[in-house]
Design an enzyme around this catalytic site. Structure first.
Site, PDB file in Angstrom:
ATOM      1  N   GLU A 155      -5.154   8.519   6.660  1.00 48.45           N
ATOM      2  CA  GLU A 155      -4.175   7.876   7.698  1.00 48.45           C
ATOM      3  C   GLU A 155      -5.007   8.084   9.112  1.00 48.45           C
ATOM      4  OE1 GLU A 155      -0.544   9.932   7.698  1.00 48.45           O
ATOM      5  OE2 GLU A 155       0.036   9.354   5.751  1.00 48.45           O
ATOM      6  N   GLU A 186       1.749   0.398   7.558  1.00 42.82           N
ATOM      7  CA  GLU A 186       3.057   0.801   7.094  1.00 42.82           C
ATOM      8  C   GLU A 186       4.154   0.662   8.225  1.00 42.82           C
ATOM      9  OE1 GLU A 186       3.339   4.714   5.258  1.00 42.82           O
ATOM     10  OE2 GLU A 186       5.322   4.766   5.301  1.00 42.82           O
TER      11      GLU A 186
HETATM   12  O1  KIV Z   1       1.735   8.318   0.188  1.00 44.49           O
HETATM   13  C1  KIV Z   1       2.407   7.121  -0.070  1.00 44.49           C
HETATM   14  O2  KIV Z   1       2.921   6.988  -0.773  1.00 44.49           O
HETATM   15  C2  KIV Z   1       1.874   6.157   0.975  1.00 44.49           C
HETATM   16  C3  KIV Z   1       2.520   4.623   0.655  1.00 44.49           C
HETATM   17  C4  KIV Z   1       3.673   4.969   1.557  1.00 44.49           C
HETATM   18  C5  KIV Z   1       1.361   3.635   1.559  1.00 44.49           C
HETATM   19  O3  KIV Z   1       0.901   6.533   1.587  1.00 44.49           O
END
Ligand code: KIV
Length: 269
Positions: free
Chosen positions: A121, A188
């Site tokens: 991220e 997201e």
């Molecule tokens: O951890 C996860 O499941 C994710 C999704 C929400 C894309 O990063």
């Protein structure tokens, strides 16, 4: 006996071909061998070993407590059940931004556990690590917009990129990630119009979750597809409705994404 369609393993080159052919790429989270097997058999292109497992499997209220050992363990489980889907594993909170060498070592651990790509991220701050991993042959998936590991800083589960400056930040982050060498980017909870604009500007696939119908692909959390995680977010759909088995629900999810029947405006911001 149920018919199992054999297909070739999905590789980075397969994802590129799907992207170039404008065929939606299907991703779903998976955390264990049994579900990985049936997700793969349902025809999903990518299985995401998401750090959402901190919530869906461990029962935490956020993804923050998840460790690199947890991610490696679940990746190994998924790799054993999966035959052909492309496995992407999340780098958990605190495993890649504390220092770059540690980030590299942790990414290596996930690849050794069975991942084909790691996901992290963030925007500009992760770019140096993305570049370094690419030089080592480790494909990277970016993740921008709402980033669950920053839920405390963001202040809640809020749509990102709604303001002019928010939109500009998202565009700059996406371009920087592409430039750094990311092969795919997850968006997201961003307005559908913004995701459409970024997708048109980039030369790599975008995978949306709450990002409207115009991304190059879609991802949902397994428990949301099955309607078993309490209250579902607006962008999710329960594919068990009308299905007679989990296998059928997963196939319906794959088909709905491939045919662009999902997501609709009702699942978008
Ligand atoms: O951890 C996860 O499941 C994710 C999704 C929400 C894309 O990063």
């Amino acid at each position: 006996m149920a018919e199992i369609v054999q297909r070739k393993p999905v590789k980075l080159s397969t994802l590129k071909k799907l992207y170039e052919a404008k065929e939606p790429i299907v991703m779903i989270t998976g955390y264990d061998a049994t579900f990985a097997r049936i997700e793969d058999e349902a025809g999903t292109d990518m299985i995401l070993v998401g750090d959402s497992l901190g919530m869906t499997m461990q029962g935490n209220s956020t993804t923050l407590p998840v460790s690199i050992e947890d991610m490696a363990y679940h990746t190994a489980c998924v790799a054993k059940g999966n035959k052909t889907a492309f496995i992407v594993t999340d780098m958990p909170f605190g495993s890649y931004l504390v220092n770059e060498d540690e980030g590299v070592a942790n990414a290596v651990e996930l690849m050794k556990a069975g991942a084909h790509m790691v996901k992290m991220e963030g925007g500009l701050e992760v770019c140096p690590l993305v570049k370094r991993l690419r030089t080592m042959g480790i494909p990277v998936c970016g993740h921008v917009g709402f980033t669950p590991q920053s839920v405390n800083a963001i202040g809640g589960y809020f749509v990102q990129g709604r303001t002019q400056s928010g939109e500009e930040k998202l565009l700059a982050e996406a371009h920087a990630l592409e430039e750094a060498g990311a092969s795919v980017i997850v968006f997201e909870m961003v307005p559908a119009a913004v995701a459409k604009k970024v997708t048109a500007e980039l030369h790599i696939p975008t995978i949306g979750i709450g990002a409207g119908p115009d991304c190059s692909g879609q991802v949902l959390v397994l428990q949301d597809v099955l309607g078993i995680y309490g209250r579902a977010p607006k962008f999710a759909k329960n594919f068990m409705v009308g299905a007679s088995s989990i296998q059928e629900a997963l196939k319906n999810y794959v088909q709905a994404v491939k045919s662009r029947a999902f997501p609709t405006a009702d699942h978008s911001f």
